[in-house]
Design a protein around this motif. Structure first.
Motif, PDB file in Angstrom:
ATOM      1  N   GLY A   1       0.813  -1.218   0.000  1.00 60.45           N
ATOM      2  CA  GLY A   1       0.000   0.000   0.000  1.00 60.45           C
ATOM      3  C   GLY A   1       0.842   1.260   0.000  1.00 60.45           C
ATOM      4  N   ILE A   2       1.906   1.266   0.805  1.00 55.58           N
ATOM      5  CA  ILE A   2       2.787   2.449   0.885  1.00 55.58           C
ATOM      6  C   ILE A   2       3.422   2.742  -0.475  1.00 55.58           C
ATOM      7  CG2 ILE A   2       4.932   3.353   1.864  1.00 55.58           C
ATOM      8  CD1 ILE A   2       4.236   1.751   4.430  1.00 55.58           C
ATOM      9  N   VAL A   3       4.031   1.715  -1.074  1.00 53.02           N
ATOM     10  CA  VAL A   3       4.783   1.913  -2.315  1.00 53.02           C
ATOM     11  C   VAL A   3       3.843   2.111  -3.507  1.00 53.02           C
ATOM     12  CG1 VAL A   3       6.457   0.878  -3.896  1.00 53.02           C
ATOM     13  CG2 VAL A   3       6.718   0.587  -1.413  1.00 53.02           C
ATOM     14  N   TYR A   4       2.824   1.269  -3.605  1.00 56.63           N
ATOM     15  CA  TYR A   4       1.909   1.337  -4.754  1.00 56.63           C
ATOM     16  C   TYR A   4       1.181   2.680  -4.807  1.00 56.63           C
ATOM     17  CZ  TYR A   4      -2.213   0.455  -7.625  1.00 56.63           C
ATOM     18  OH  TYR A   4      -3.208   0.557  -8.569  1.00 56.63           O
ATOM     19  N   ALA A   5       0.589   3.094  -3.678  1.00 58.00           N
ATOM     20  CA  ALA A   5      -0.167   4.351  -3.666  1.00 58.00           C
ATOM     21  C   ALA A   5       0.740   5.545  -3.944  1.00 58.00           C
ATOM     22  CB  ALA A   5      -0.878   4.518  -2.325  1.00 58.00           C
TER      23      ALA A   5
END
Length: 509
Positions: free
Chosen positions: A274-278
Motif C-alpha cells: 500500500g505504501i509503495v503502490y499508492a
C-alpha cells in the motif's frame, strides 16, 4: 466528561434542523468547538490512561447483553482529540457554504458524533452502531455537495463501507455466540479457541481495514476524496479512515491475539504494498486532489505497518501516525479543495502551474509548504516522529519491509514536491491572467477535465483576479499547522498517553 463530546455534537445536529439558516454556521462552529474543548480538557485531566476505564454504563437491551457502555484510555483520548480538531477546522473551511446550509452542517455533525462514539464505545454492538452511523451522512455530503463524479464517488464509498461493515458484523456475531458477551473489557480476558481466531481475526481486521484504506480495498478513498466537498475530504481523511485502523486495533488485535500473530506478516506485506503502490500512483496523477487522495492511502500504510509489528513502540507509532495524518491530510485537502479550487475552478496541476499562485495567494502557498513538509516527514513535524517511531518498531520484526518502505518514502517526497512545485511555484504565463488561467491555460484540459465542475457548496463568481484568503480559512489553517508543529516538536505529550494504553493491551502480553 469526554462522553459529552457525543451528546453535544448530536444535540447541535438536531438543533440545526429547527433554527433559521442564518445561524447554521455559528451553531456548527459552537458545537464542534465545544466538542474539541471538551476532548482537550479530558485529554490533559485524565490520569489513568492505561486501562480502558468505564465512564458510562447503562443497560440497553438486557436480554441480549447490550449496554450503553463508554470507556476511555490513552488511545481513545488521542483519537477523540484529533476528531475535535479536524471537526472545528472543517466547519471553518466551509464557512461560506450557501446551498442547503442547515442540512450540510447537520450531516457533517453526524459524521463527527458517530466518530466520537466509535472511539469511546466499550460495547461491541454500540461500537458497530456508531461505525455504521457514519456511512449515511458521508453519502449525502458527497452526493449533494460534492463535485467531480459525485454520485459515483458517494456510491462507491458507501458500497465499500457496507461491505467492510458486513465482515465486521460477521466477526461480532462469532464473538457473541462464542463468549456470550459484548463487553470489550470482558472479551479481552476471554480465551477464544485458536481455530476461531485463525479465521475470525482476518474477517474482522479486513472488515475494519476497508475503511482504513488497506490495499487492495483502497480504491474508494481517492475517488471519494476527489468527489467530496472540502469539509467532506477533511473528515474522510482526518477522521473516518482512522475509524477502521482503530477498530482493527481495539477489536480484532486485542480480542484475537493468536489470530493476529498468525496473520501479522501478511498485514505487513499489505502495508508495504500500500505504501509503495499508492505513492507510485500518486506520482502519475494530474489532479491535485487525486495526488492527496493516494497520499492518504500511502500514509495509512504506515499505520498498518506499525500495527503489524506487535511491539509497544511500533503500535504506539501507528496511533501517533493516526493523529498526525489526520491533521496533515485535513490541511492538504483544505488547501487543494478550498483555497485553490474555490478560486481557480481547477485542480489540474498543468493548469495551476501557469497561474503563479505563490504571489497571488502567498498564505495558501505558505500553508501548502508546511503541509508538504509534514507529509514528507521532515524533522520538526508530526509526520517525522510518527513514521520514525513506526520504522524503529518495525526494524526488529520486518527489516526487509523497512528497506522497501524507504523506497516508498522517496516516492512520497517525489510526488509531494511535484505537487507543491506545480501548484504554486510553476512558471507563470505572461499571456494568461491569473483569474482566467483555468479556462484558457489548456484548451484540452478545459474541455475534458471533470475538475472544472464546481461544487454547489463551494461555487463562487469567477473573478478576474483570485480572491484573498478569508479569515476563517486562516484560522483553520493555523490550528492545523500548530497541531502538527506542536506534536513534531514535543511528541511526548501524546506518547505519554498512547504508550501505556498500548502496553496494557492483550496482544502484547
Amino acid at each position: 466528561m469526554i462522553a459529552w463530546t457525543i451528546y453535544i455534537t448530536f444535540v447541535g445536529a438536531v438543533v440545526l434542523l429547527f433554527l433559521p439558516r442564518a445561524f447554521a454556521r455559528w451553531i456548527a462552529l459552537a458545537t464542534t468547538t465545544a466538542g474539541f474543548v471538551t476532548s482537550l480538557l479530558a485529554f490533559f485531566q485524565t490520569i489513568d490512561v492505561e486501562t480502558f476505564k468505564t465512564i458510562v454504563r447503562i443497560p440497553w437491551v438486557p436480554m441480549l447483553g447490550m449496554e450503553y457502555h463508554l470507556a476511555v484510555d490513552g488511545i481513545s483520548l488521542t483519537m477523540a482529540l484529533v476528531t475535535g480538531l479536524v471537526a472545528v477546522t472543517a466547519v471553518l473551511f466551509s464557512w461560506d457554504v450557501e446551498h442547503r446550509q442547515n442540512e450540510f452542517f447537520f450531516w457533517l455533525l453526524l459524521v463527527v458524533a458517530g466518530s466520537y462514539g466509535v472511539f469511546l464505545s466499550a460495547d461491541l454492538f454500540l461500537l458497530f452502531l456508531f461505525y455504521e452511523l457514519v456511512i449515511v451522512p458521508k453519502y449525502f455530503l458527497i452526493a449533494i455537495w460534492g463535485s467531480t463524479n459525485k454520485e459515483y464517488g458517494a456510491m462507491k464509498l458507501t458500497l465499500y463501507s457496507f461491505f467492510g461493515g458486513a465482515l465486521v458484523f460477521i466477526g461480532i456475531l462469532a464473538i457473541y455466540v462464542t463468549a456470550g458477551s459484548l463487553d470489550l473489557n470482558q472479551l479481552a480476558q476471554f480465551q477464544f479457541s485458536p481455530q476461531l481466531q485463525s479465521w475470525a481475526f482476518p474477517v474482522l481486521f479486513i472488515g475494519f481495514g476497508v475503511l482504513a484504506g488497506v490495499w487492495p480495498l483502497h480504491t474508494w478513498a481517492p475517488t471519494g476524496h476527489v468527489a467530496a466537498p472540502t469539509a467532506g475530504s477533511m473528515l474522510l481523511a482526518g477522521i473516518v479512515m482512522k475509524l477502521g485502523a482503530y477498530g482493527g486495533l481495539r477489536v480484532a488485535m486485542n480480542l484475537f491475539p493468536q489470530g493476529f500473530q498468525l496473520w501479522s506478516k501478511w498485514i505487513a506485506v499489505l502495508a508495504v504494498i500500500g505504501i509503495v503502490y499508492a505513492a507510485a500512483v500518486a506520482l502519475r496523477q494530474s489532479d491535485l486532489k487525486f495526488v492527496i487522495g493516494y497520499s492518504s492511502v500511502s500514509h495509512m500504510g504506515f499505520v498498518l505497518l506499525g500495527l503489524a509489528t506487535a511491539s509497544a513502540l511500533g503500535v504506539s507509532g501507528a496511533v501517533l501516525q493516526m493523529f498526525s495524518h489526520g491533521v496533515i491530510a485535513a490541511l492538504l485537502f483544505a488547501v487543494a479543495g478550498r483555497m485553490l479550487y474555490r478560486r481557480t475552478h481547477t485542480r489540474e496541476l498543468d493548469t495551476l502551474s501557469v497561474m503563479n499562485l505563490s504571489r497571488a495567494l502567498p498564505f495558501a502557498a505558505f500553508t501548502f509548504v508546511i503541509a508538504s513538509a509534514a507529509s514528507m516527514g521532515i524533522p520538526g513535524f508530526s509526520g517525522f516522529v510518527a513514521e520514525i517511531t513506526i520504522l524503529i518498531g518495525a526494524w526488529k520484526a520486518f527489516p526487509i519491509a523497512v528497506w522497501i518502505t524507504g523506497a516508498g518514502m522517496v516516492l512520497v517526497a517525489a510526488f509531494t514536491l511535484r505537487a507543491l512545485q506545480q501548484s504554486f511555484f510553476g512558471e507563470s504565463s505572461a499571456t494568461t491572467p491569473v483569474g482566467s488561467a483555468a479556462l484558457s491555460g489548456d484548451a484540452k484540459s478545459s474541455s475534458a477535465s471533470p475538475t472544472l465542475i464546481t461544487s454547489s457548496a463551494e461555487r463562487s463568481i469567477h473573478p478576474p483576479e483570485v480572491a484573498p484568503i478569508t479569515l476563517s480559512e486562516k484560522w483553520g489553517a493555523c490550528l492545523l499547522m500548530l497541531a502538527t508543529l506542536a506534536v513534531g516538536i514535543y511528541p511526548k505529550v501524546l506518547l505519554d498517553r498512547i504508550q501505556p494504553a498500548v502496553e496494557a493491551m492483550r496482544f502484547l502480553k
